[in-house]
Design a protein around this motif. Structure first.
Motif, PDB file in Angstrom:
ATOM      1  N   ALA A  49       0.901  -1.100   0.019  1.00 40.77           N
ATOM      2  CA  ALA A  49      -0.102   0.176   0.031  1.00 40.77           C
ATOM      3  C   ALA A  49       0.917   1.110  -0.090  1.00 40.77           C
ATOM      4  O   ALA A  49       1.810   1.216   0.858  1.00 40.77           O
ATOM      5  CB  ALA A  49      -0.864   0.074   0.881  1.00 40.77           C
ATOM      6  N   GLU A  50       0.627   1.903  -0.772  1.00 36.25           N
ATOM      7  CA  GLU A  50       1.361   3.434  -1.061  1.00 36.25           C
ATOM      8  C   GLU A  50       1.065   4.201   0.313  1.00 36.25           C
ATOM      9  O   GLU A  50       0.096   4.360   0.690  1.00 36.25           O
ATOM     10  CB  GLU A  50       1.258   4.159  -2.011  1.00 36.25           C
ATOM     11  CG  GLU A  50       1.307   3.616  -3.690  1.00 36.25           C
ATOM     12  CD  GLU A  50       1.163   4.249  -4.617  1.00 36.25           C
ATOM     13  OE1 GLU A  50       0.495   5.330  -4.691  1.00 36.25           O
ATOM     14  OE2 GLU A  50       1.535   3.686  -5.928  1.00 36.25           O
ATOM     15  N   ARG A  51       2.249   5.105   0.664  1.00 32.36           N
ATOM     16  CA  ARG A  51       2.077   5.775   1.831  1.00 32.36           C
ATOM     17  C   ARG A  51       3.090   6.959   1.549  1.00 32.36           C
ATOM     18  O   ARG A  51       4.106   6.985   0.688  1.00 32.36           O
ATOM     19  CB  ARG A  51       1.914   5.294   3.223  1.00 32.36           C
ATOM     20  CG  ARG A  51       3.334   4.516   3.344  1.00 32.36           C
ATOM     21  CD  ARG A  51       3.271   3.858   4.879  1.00 32.36           C
ATOM     22  NE  ARG A  51       3.509   5.108   5.883  1.00 32.36           N
ATOM     23  CZ  ARG A  51       3.436   4.649   7.227  1.00 32.36           C
ATOM     24  NH1 ARG A  51       3.802   3.359   7.463  1.00 32.36           N
ATOM     25  NH2 ARG A  51       3.413   5.624   8.006  1.00 32.36           N
ATOM     26  N   THR A  52       3.262   8.062   2.477  1.00 34.17           N
ATOM     27  CA  THR A  52       4.288   8.756   2.676  1.00 34.17           C
ATOM     28  C   THR A  52       4.921   8.811   4.064  1.00 34.17           C
ATOM     29  O   THR A  52       3.977   8.731   4.938  1.00 34.17           O
ATOM     30  CB  THR A  52       4.099  10.421   2.332  1.00 34.17           C
ATOM     31  OG1 THR A  52       3.107  10.789   3.082  1.00 34.17           O
ATOM     32  CG2 THR A  52       3.595  10.291   0.681  1.00 34.17           C
ATOM     33  N   ILE A  53       5.989   8.732   4.420  1.00 35.80           N
ATOM     34  CA  ILE A  53       6.718   9.122   5.753  1.00 35.80           C
ATOM     35  C   ILE A  53       7.634  10.267   5.614  1.00 35.80           C
ATOM     36  O   ILE A  53       8.516  10.276   4.897  1.00 35.80           O
ATOM     37  CB  ILE A  53       7.414   7.816   6.131  1.00 35.80           C
ATOM     38  CG1 ILE A  53       6.783   6.440   5.986  1.00 35.80           C
ATOM     39  CG2 ILE A  53       7.790   7.701   7.530  1.00 35.80           C
ATOM     40  CD1 ILE A  53       7.335   5.272   5.940  1.00 35.80           C
ATOM     41  N   ASP A 108       3.768   0.668   2.378  1.00 30.39           N
ATOM     42  CA  ASP A 108       3.644  -0.470   3.392  1.00 30.39           C
ATOM     43  C   ASP A 108       3.750  -1.721   3.007  1.00 30.39           C
ATOM     44  O   ASP A 108       2.794  -2.340   2.034  1.00 30.39           O
ATOM     45  CB  ASP A 108       2.228  -0.120   4.023  1.00 30.39           C
ATOM     46  CG  ASP A 108       2.285   0.740   5.369  1.00 30.39           C
ATOM     47  OD1 ASP A 108       3.281   0.857   5.865  1.00 30.39           O
ATOM     48  OD2 ASP A 108       1.109   1.465   5.397  1.00 30.39           O
ATOM     49  N   ARG A 149       2.586  -5.218   4.015  1.00 33.87           N
ATOM     50  CA  ARG A 149       1.541  -5.760   4.976  1.00 33.87           C
ATOM     51  C   ARG A 149       1.530  -7.284   4.638  1.00 33.87           C
ATOM     52  O   ARG A 149       1.079  -7.750   3.724  1.00 33.87           O
ATOM     53  CB  ARG A 149       0.179  -5.187   4.697  1.00 33.87           C
ATOM     54  CG  ARG A 149       0.241  -3.527   4.590  1.00 33.87           C
ATOM     55  CD  ARG A 149      -1.254  -2.948   4.564  1.00 33.87           C
ATOM     56  NE  ARG A 149      -1.257  -1.407   4.660  1.00 33.87           N
ATOM     57  CZ  ARG A 149      -2.358  -0.537   4.476  1.00 33.87           C
ATOM     58  NH1 ARG A 149      -3.282  -1.277   3.677  1.00 33.87           N
ATOM     59  NH2 ARG A 149      -2.253   0.410   4.556  1.00 33.87           N
ATOM     60  N   VAL A 183       8.201  -1.190   6.420  1.00 34.74           N
ATOM     61  CA  VAL A 183       7.682  -0.372   5.208  1.00 34.74           C
ATOM     62  C   VAL A 183       9.019  -0.086   4.540  1.00 34.74           C
ATOM     63  O   VAL A 183      10.301  -0.073   5.011  1.00 34.74           O
ATOM     64  CB  VAL A 183       7.343   1.134   5.890  1.00 34.74           C
ATOM     65  CG1 VAL A 183       8.365   1.553   6.874  1.00 34.74           C
ATOM     66  CG2 VAL A 183       7.082   2.151   4.846  1.00 34.74           C
TER      67      VAL A 183
END
Length: 299
Positions: free
Chosen positions: A45-49, A56, A58, A100
């Protein structure tokens, strides 16, 4: 690992070509690694940090406290969060800890220290959690540089760090760069020099963030380093471990005879690759448990 298995593993690799453009290198790397199956139990799953793109990773059932921040390899020029997921996923599956994989910026479009800035921004956002940083090859060097930058900023250290065949010396001063060149099925000095030049963009290769094997390592968290003997970067690991020990850093080293660069990619084919990932997962679990114990005692 039998002599035949070692030879078979090395035979699955091809010596890096010198002179190809970054675009060509990326296309070839992605063809090999960007679509490898991760398992039916894995969802990305795409995200930003910290403002940096990431994935992510998972894995069903990997819901233990903490997080693995994975930094992919690729000479600072190629690779992606997706290729990093190829090792982040088995680490997450075996440890039970969520992971991640970071999409840090690459050279030559974004030379040193852009990738370090990205990794530090991501770590800064995660630092209030229990974190283990892991990385392979250039991602291993980036992991160390991130620790040094985080220490300078006064951030808390992660619970531990896992390094697979880390590239810790872009000045290329380790004897194995030349001594192991004929044995290494993947890299040569010329190939490493090409990547280093693209990454540095004219910066000093002996800068401690570019070549963290030359840095002051005091105060860093426990390290686990894994390396094979069939690689020009062997001394990048051996010298790092010796320097860490001299500076009172807890450090463990796994050296696998005849194994090539980032041999963990051969999990399911080579017993030593599975054993190495199992050891890394155990290290992650133990370091996170120790951190929780200390936090509980402090509370």
């Amino acid at each position: 690992m039998s002599a035949e298995e070692r030879q078979a593993a090395r035979g699955m690799m091809q010596k890096s070509e010198v002179g190809r453009s970054p675009k060509e290198q990326r296309a070839g790397f992605d063809e090999l690694f960007a679509n490898r199956p991760l398992g039916d139990d894995v969802t990305l799953a795409e995200r930003t940090i910290g403002g940096v793109p990431a994935l992510d990773v998972r894995v069903e059932g990997a819901d233990a406290a903490g997080v693995i921040l994975y930094l992919h390899g690729g000479g600072y020029v190629i690779g992606s969060a997706r290729t990093g997921a190829n090792l982040a996923a088995p680490l997450s599956r075996r440890s039970g800890v969520p992971a991640v994989s970071l999409e840090y910026r690459l050279a030559p479009e974004h030379p040193f220290p852009a990738g370090i800035h990205d990794a530090l921004a991501a770590y800064r956002e995660l630092a209030d959690q229990q974190v283990v940083i892991a990385g392979d090859s250039a991602g291993g060097g980036l992991a160390l540089a991130t620790l040094i930058a985080a220490r300078a900023e006064g951030l808390p250290m992660p619970a531990g760090v896992v390094l697979f065949s880390p590239w810790t010396d872009v000045a290329l001063t380790g004897p194995s760069i030349d001594a192991r060149s004929d044995y290494d099925p993947l890299f040569s000095r010329a190939a490493m020099e090409e990547s280093a030049e693209l990454y540095l963009g004219g910066a000093d290769p002996r800068n401690e963030l570019a070549s963290p094997v030359l840095a002051d390592l005091k105060g860093l968290p426990p390290l686990l380093v894994q390396v094979g003997t069939a690689e020009v970067l062997l001394d990048d690991s051996l010298r790092l471990v010796a320097r860490a020990a001299e500076q009172e850093v807890d450090v463990s080293l796994d050296v696998i005879a005849g194994a090539p660069h980032v041999f963990q990619y051969f999990a399911g084919l080579l017993p030593e690759a599975d054993e190495a990932l199992d050891h890394a997962a155990t290290f992650i679990k133990n370091r996170l448990a120790a951190t929780r114990t200390r936090s509980g005692a402090a509370g």
